[in-house]
Design an enzyme around this catalytic site. Structure first.
Site, PDB file in Angstrom:
ATOM      1  N   LEU A   7     -15.333   6.999  -5.317  1.00  0.00           N
ATOM      2  CA  LEU A   7     -14.154   6.914  -6.168  1.00  0.00           C
ATOM      3  C   LEU A   7     -12.956   7.342  -5.340  1.00  0.00           C
ATOM      4  CD1 LEU A   7     -13.771   8.001  -9.851  1.00  0.00           C
ATOM      5  CD2 LEU A   7     -12.034   8.643  -8.171  1.00  0.00           C
ATOM      6  N   ILE A   8     -11.920   6.518  -5.328  1.00  0.00           N
ATOM      7  CA  ILE A   8     -10.720   6.779  -4.541  1.00  0.00           C
ATOM      8  C   ILE A   8      -9.527   6.804  -5.481  1.00  0.00           C
ATOM      9  CG2 ILE A   8      -9.304   6.028  -2.589  1.00  0.00           C
ATOM     10  CD1 ILE A   8     -11.751   4.331  -1.682  1.00  0.00           C
ATOM     11  N   SER A  12      -2.943   2.073  -5.274  1.00  0.00           N
ATOM     12  CA  SER A  12      -2.000   0.975  -5.499  1.00  0.00           C
ATOM     13  C   SER A  12      -1.327   0.518  -4.217  1.00  0.00           C
ATOM     14  CB  SER A  12      -0.936   1.382  -6.530  1.00  0.00           C
ATOM     15  OG  SER A  12      -0.159   2.460  -6.055  1.00  0.00           O
ATOM     16  N   GLY A  14      -0.567   1.721   0.354  1.00  0.00           N
ATOM     17  CA  GLY A  14      -0.715   2.666   1.461  1.00  0.00           C
ATOM     18  C   GLY A  14      -2.140   3.009   1.832  1.00  0.00           C
ATOM     19  N   TYR A 147       6.632  20.137  -1.427  1.00  0.00           N
ATOM     20  CA  TYR A 147       5.553  19.262  -0.966  1.00  0.00           C
ATOM     21  C   TYR A 147       4.607  20.027  -0.029  1.00  0.00           C
ATOM     22  CZ  TYR A 147       3.218  15.307   1.296  1.00  0.00           C
ATOM     23  OH  TYR A 147       2.277  14.444   1.786  1.00  0.00           O
TER      24      TYR A 147
END
Length: 273
Positions: A7-8, A12, A14, A147
Site C-alpha cells: 500500500l502506497i 497522484s 511525483g 516542514y
C-alpha cells in the site's frame, strides 16, 4: 506463493506515482492510494504505458475513517510505503501556530495514522514499513521550520520504532531524497508573491528562493527515487536509512558528523545571505 501487496500513500504524482508503477512492474500487487481518486488520471496513464495495473483506492492520511475503510478491504499487507506529504514555506513570526500544526498533521501524524492500523497486518506477513521523509528530516533548513520539524519527528519516531517492530518481524526504513523534480515543488508555491507577506524577512526569503530554484533545476527524478524504494522493499536485510543521491548523502552527512552544529549553521547561513 501469492503475490505480495504493498500500500502506497500519496500516489497522484511525483515519487508516489513513480513508486506505484515501479512496484507493479516488479510484481507487487499495488494498492495506490490518494486523497481524491478523481486525480488518478496521471497514475493510471503511467501504469497503462508501463503495461501494469494498480488498484486505486481513496485514502486521506488525516482521516482515520478513510484509512480504516481502505485497510478493511485488504486480505493481506506485506509492505506500507508512507509517501503522502505536503511542503510548506514560512517562518514563525509571520505565520500562526495553527499553520504549523496543519503541517505536522499531514507530514507527521499522517504517517502515524496509517502505520498504526497497518502494523497488525504487517506483523502477520512479517512485512515492512518504508517512510519517505527528506534530507529535511536530518538538516534544519531556513523557512522550512514547520516542514523540517515534522520530518525530524518522523525520523525520530521511525528510528525509535524500528528495533521494537523488528522483534515482531516488521522491518522499518526511511528514505531521504534531496531535491526531486515533481509537483511537490509546485505545491509549496515557491513564487515571488510570498515575499509580500515576508515583512522584515523578505531579503532572506528572496535569497532562499533563488537558491531553491537553482537546487531544483538540477533535481533527481521521481523515477530514480522510486527505483530505490522498490529495491528496499525487496531487500533481504533492508537498511534503516537510504539517502537517494550523492547530493543527499553529502548534505545529510554534514549533519550526521556535525557534533557541535557549526557545520550546518555555516552551510545554511549562506542560503539566506
Amino acid at each position: 506463493m501469492s503475490t505480495k501487496t504493498v500500500l502506497i500513500t500519496g500516489t497522484s504524482s511525483g515519487i508516489g506515482l513513480a513508486t506505484a508503477v515501479a512496484a507493479a512492474r516488479s510484481g507487487w500487487h499495488v494498492v495506490a492510494t490518494l486523497r481524491d481518486t478523481a486525480r488518478a488520471g496521471p497514475l493510471l496513464a503511467a501504469a497503462e504505458e508501463a503495461g501494469v495495473a494498480v488498484d486505486v483506492q481513496a485514502l486521506d492520511v488525516t482521516d482515520p475513517a478513510s484509512i480504516e475503510a481502505c485497510l478493511a478491504g485488504l486480505d493481506r499487507l506485506d509492505a506500507l510505503v508512507n509517501n503522502a506529504g505536503a511542503g510548506h514555506i514560512g517562518t514563525l513570526e509571520q505565520e500562526s501556530v495553527e499553520d504549523v500544526r496543519a503541517v505536522m498533521e499531514v507530514n507527521f501524524f499522517g504517517v502515524l495514522n496509517v502505520t498504526k492500523p497497518a502494523l497488525p497486518l504487517l506483523r502477520a506477513s512479517e512485512g515492512r514499513v518504508v517512510t519517505v521523509t527528506s534530507v529535511g528530516g536530518v538538516v534544519g533548513q531556513p523557512f522550512n521550520e514547520a516542514y523540517c520539524a515534522a520530518k525530524f519527528a518522523v525520523e525520530g519516531f521511525m528510528e525509535s520504532l524500528a528495533p521494537v517492530a523488528a522483534t515482531a518481524g516488521v522491518r522499518v526504513s526511511v528514505v531521504e531524497p534531496g531535491a526531486v523534480a515533481s509537483e511537490f515543488v509546485d505545491n509549496v508555491k515557491l513564487d515571488d508573491d510570498v515575499l509580500d507577506k515576508a515583512g522584515p524577512y523578505a531579503p532572506a526569503l528572496s535569497a532562499y528562493l533563488d537558491r531553491t530554484r537553482e537546487a531544483f533545476a538540477h533535481a533527481q527524478t521521481p523515477r530514480d527515487v522510486a527505483a530505490q524504494v522498490v529495491a528496499l522493499l525487496a531487500a533481504e536485510r533492508p537498511a534503516f536509512r537510504v539517502l537517494t543521491s550523492d547530493a543527499a548523502r553529502a548534505f545529510a552527512g554534514t549533519k550526521l558528523k556535525d557534533l557541535d552544529g557549526s557545520a550546518v549553521q555555516t552551510l545554511t547561513d549562506g542560503w539566506v545571505a
